[in-house]
Enzyme design. Structure first.
Site, PDB file in Angstrom:
ATOM      1  CB  SER A  45      -0.897   0.011   1.243  1.00  0.00           C
ATOM      2  OG  SER A  45      -1.559   1.254   1.377  1.00  0.00           O
ATOM      3  CE1 TYR A 100      -3.914  -3.022   5.605  1.00  0.00           C
ATOM      4  CE2 TYR A 100      -3.431  -0.763   4.944  1.00  0.00           C
ATOM      5  CZ  TYR A 100      -3.710  -2.074   4.616  1.00  0.00           C
ATOM      6  OH  TYR A 100      -3.776  -2.456   3.292  1.00  0.00           O
TER       7      TYR A 100
END
Length: 241
Positions: free
Chosen positions: A142, A164
């Site tokens: 990401s 995350y």
């Protein structure tokens, strides 16, 4: 041994993973639909087959050694090798999430899936990948994992992420280490940034579709033999680590 390219996509019963499997299936590849929930995996594989893909369900919980071992046996019996592994399965914590107040168990849960799960599956599948003439590994990362972007003034990555984003940064780091270890082999391994995609991980708040988000992983899964390794990419090109 199957002559078709054999791919396995973890977490492929929905969202980006499903679209990656669909895209690889459209290339004529045989695609294993990795899914923790076998019933959902079977449904997804059936939907892909109805669309013309050669898809099969692979029951696979990336956090469980026995489940991963069973997946290896299944692919070996079916194809004798693995050409492409897409480590897509992942979980998210809250967002935004301050590190000073985060529940440690949340961190543990995310690390177990997003990092250890990738290591567990990759290591288990390496023997099958080494039997391939053109093996590829794609780790779903990401933009929020990039320390360069995180520390660039003015770059908005959506607020604090105590669990995350750091797990994806860890994933980036281990991807680099795998690339170094595998540099003398023909295995290419890279990270993919799908963008801000509308999935259940973000309450479907993303601005891109899962099909759009799948494009970069599909491209990295089908790199030529002289393609890059040990890098992070999005649709525009290289993303700084």
């Amino acid at each position: 041994m199957s002559e078709k390219t054999i791919a396995l996509v973890t977490g492929a019963n929905k969202g980006i993973g499903y679209e990656i499997a669909a895209g690889l299936g459209r290339r004529g590849w045989s695609v294993g639909v990795g899914a923790r929930d076998e019933q959902r995996g079977e449904s997804a594989a059936a939907k892909l087959r109805a669309a013309g893909a050669d898809a099969f369900c692979v029951p696979l919980d990336v956090t469980d050694d026995d489940s991963v071992s069973a997946a290896v046996r299944m692919i070996e019996e079916r194809a004798g090798r693995l050409d492409v592994l897409v480590n897509n399965a992942g979980v998210a914590g809250g967002w935004p999430e301050q590190p000073s107040t985060i529940d440690v168990e949340t961190v543990r849960r995310l690390v177990e899936t997003n990092v250890i799960g990738v290591i567990r599956v990759t290591n288990a599948m390496l023997a099958l990948l080494r039997r391939s003439a053109h093996p590829r590994i794609v780790n779903q990362s990401s933009h929020v994992a990039s320390l360069a972007l995180q520390t660039t003034p003015g770059v908005d990555l959506g607020g604090l992420s105590g669990a995350y984003a750091p797990t994806k940064t860890y994933l980036n780091a281990i991807t680099i280490q795998y690339a170094k270890e595998l540099s003398t082999s023909n295995i290419l391994i890279n990270g993919a940034c799908p963008g801000y995609v509308a999935t259940d991980l973000n309450g479907f708040s993303g601005t891109q579709t899962p099909e759009q988000g799948a494009a970069i992983a599909i491209r990295l899964a089908s790199l030529p033999d002289d393609g890059p390794t040990g890098q992070l990419f999005d649709d525009s090109g290289v993303v700084p680590w």
